[in-house]
Scaffold this active site. Sequence first.
Site, mmCIF file in Angstrom:
data_model
loop_
_atom_site.group_PDB
_atom_site.id
_atom_site.type_symbol
_atom_site.label_atom_id
_atom_site.label_comp_id
_atom_site.label_asym_id
_atom_site.label_seq_id
_atom_site.Cartn_x
_atom_site.Cartn_y
_atom_site.Cartn_z
ATOM 1 N N TYR A 157 1.127 -1.188 -0.088
ATOM 2 C CA TYR A 157 -0.666 0.037 -0.018
ATOM 3 C C TYR A 157 1.296 1.365 0.187
ATOM 4 C CZ TYR A 157 -3.500 3.090 1.604
ATOM 5 O OH TYR A 157 -4.393 3.746 1.868
HETATM 6 N N1 LIG Z 1 -9.308 6.240 5.021
HETATM 7 C C1 LIG Z 1 -8.413 6.558 5.704
HETATM 8 O O1 LIG Z 1 -8.165 6.295 6.693
HETATM 9 C C2 LIG Z 1 -7.595 6.764 4.114
HETATM 10 C C3 LIG Z 1 -5.627 7.292 5.002
HETATM 11 C C4 LIG Z 1 -5.719 7.629 3.327
HETATM 12 C C5 LIG Z 1 -6.113 7.596 2.220
HETATM 13 N N2 LIG Z 1 -7.389 6.928 2.115
HETATM 14 C C6 LIG Z 1 -7.700 6.991 0.241
HETATM 15 O O2 LIG Z 1 -8.330 6.850 0.422
HETATM 16 C C7 LIG Z 1 -9.041 6.611 -0.550
HETATM 17 C C8 LIG Z 1 -10.801 6.110 -0.213
HETATM 18 O O3 LIG Z 1 -10.904 5.535 0.882
HETATM 19 P P1 LIG Z 1 -11.980 4.879 1.414
HETATM 20 O O4 LIG Z 1 -11.360 5.461 3.445
HETATM 21 O O5 LIG Z 1 -12.325 6.045 1.726
HETATM 22 O O6 LIG Z 1 -12.261 3.244 1.707
HETATM 23 P P2 LIG Z 1 -13.074 2.973 1.446
HETATM 24 O O7 LIG Z 1 -12.968 1.377 1.029
HETATM 25 O O8 LIG Z 1 -15.087 3.089 2.295
HETATM 26 O O9 LIG Z 1 -14.179 3.250 -0.095
HETATM 27 C C9 LIG Z 1 -13.216 2.961 -0.926
HETATM 28 C C10 LIG Z 1 -14.196 2.642 -2.071
HETATM 29 O O10 LIG Z 1 -13.274 2.056 -3.896
HETATM 30 C C11 LIG Z 1 -13.384 1.169 -4.529
HETATM 31 N N3 LIG Z 1 -12.550 0.478 -4.873
HETATM 32 C C12 LIG Z 1 -12.491 -0.744 -4.379
HETATM 33 N N4 LIG Z 1 -10.733 -1.387 -5.636
HETATM 34 C C13 LIG Z 1 -11.980 -0.943 -6.721
HETATM 35 C C14 LIG Z 1 -11.677 -1.349 -7.808
HETATM 36 N N5 LIG Z 1 -10.061 -1.926 -8.530
HETATM 37 N N6 LIG Z 1 -12.036 -0.013 -9.101
HETATM 38 C C15 LIG Z 1 -12.702 0.706 -8.602
HETATM 39 N N7 LIG Z 1 -13.339 0.695 -7.634
HETATM 40 C C16 LIG Z 1 -12.722 0.714 -6.172
HETATM 41 C C17 LIG Z 1 -14.711 0.326 -3.112
HETATM 42 O O11 LIG Z 1 -15.284 -0.463 -3.752
HETATM 43 C C18 LIG Z 1 -14.857 1.797 -2.126
HETATM 44 O O12 LIG Z 1 -16.105 1.835 -2.174
HETATM 45 C C19 LIG Z 1 -8.136 5.517 -0.860
HETATM 46 O O13 LIG Z 1 -7.450 5.476 -1.645
HETATM 47 C C20 LIG Z 1 -7.747 4.886 0.358
HETATM 48 O O14 LIG Z 1 -6.248 5.257 -0.070
HETATM 49 C C21 LIG Z 1 -7.804 6.187 3.056
#
Ligand SMILES: NC(=O)c1ccc[n+]([C@@H]2O[C@H](COP(=O)([O-])OP(=O)(O)OC[C@H]3O[C@@H](n4cnc5c(N)ncnc54)[C@H](O)[C@@H]3O)[C@@H](O)[C@H]2O)c1
Length: 195
Positions: A157
Amino acid sequence: MNAVDLSGRVAVVTGGAQGIGLAVARRLLSSGASVAIWDIDQAAMTSALAELEPLGRVEAFTCDQSQIEAVDRAAIETERALGPVDLLVNNAGIAGPAATVVDYDPAAWRQIVDIDLNGVFYCCRRLVPGMIARNYGRIVNVASVAGKEGNPNAAAYSAAKAGVLALTKSLGKELASHDIAVNALTPSPARTRIL
Ligand SMILES: NC(=O)c1ccc[n+]([C@@H]2O[C@H](COP(=O)([O-])OP(=O)(O)OC[C@H]3O[C@@H](n4cnc5c(N)ncnc54)[C@H](O)[C@@H]3O)[C@@H](O)[C@H]2O)c1
């Protein structure tokens, strides 16, 4: 709340069915943009649409962004439904299993890089040419603090997100002579399904 007028703009939000992407879609719609959600979670897309439709013009398309053909298909469907894409929020991502580098399952490693890094490349390569042709675009790549710092037990990641940061800088420089901005965010932990 600060407000930006995005009337007439068309946005794609990958992973917009829930979590951070859903919040971004909500905000884009409230600012006047039309929004296409690209996601793989059908149930989440259905409930996201029910929530978002009262806010404006929104569509949802099934798209596994690790598959180049799926990205190309979603782009065609989006352009047909909403018009040319001005705004791209590359938000979809997975965290993958927690394990040390020596114990990391190579198949899991490849899947994380395919979704979190290669998928961002596929979306940019498909949508940037239209932005260049119209000399307008705004791209936001959702990376992570893990990409800056390298989290333990999350090397795949972290490495994929570091790649997103480098891709953002390379693409931003390539597009510097156009009215196309390319930026990245590096969130720290937020309580969503990914955790
Ligand atoms: N939540 C955190 O703490 C955090 C921290 C840093 C970065 N992020 C980043 O923020 C972004 C959103 O994450 P989140 O926290 O909302 O997570 P989440 O799991 O709630 O949402 C992620 C979404 O991406 C979709 N997804 C997964 N694989 C996919 C694919 N192959 N094609 C299309 N869609 C796909 C999922 O179905 C989901 O709806 C991500 O890139 C994550 O790495 C999140």
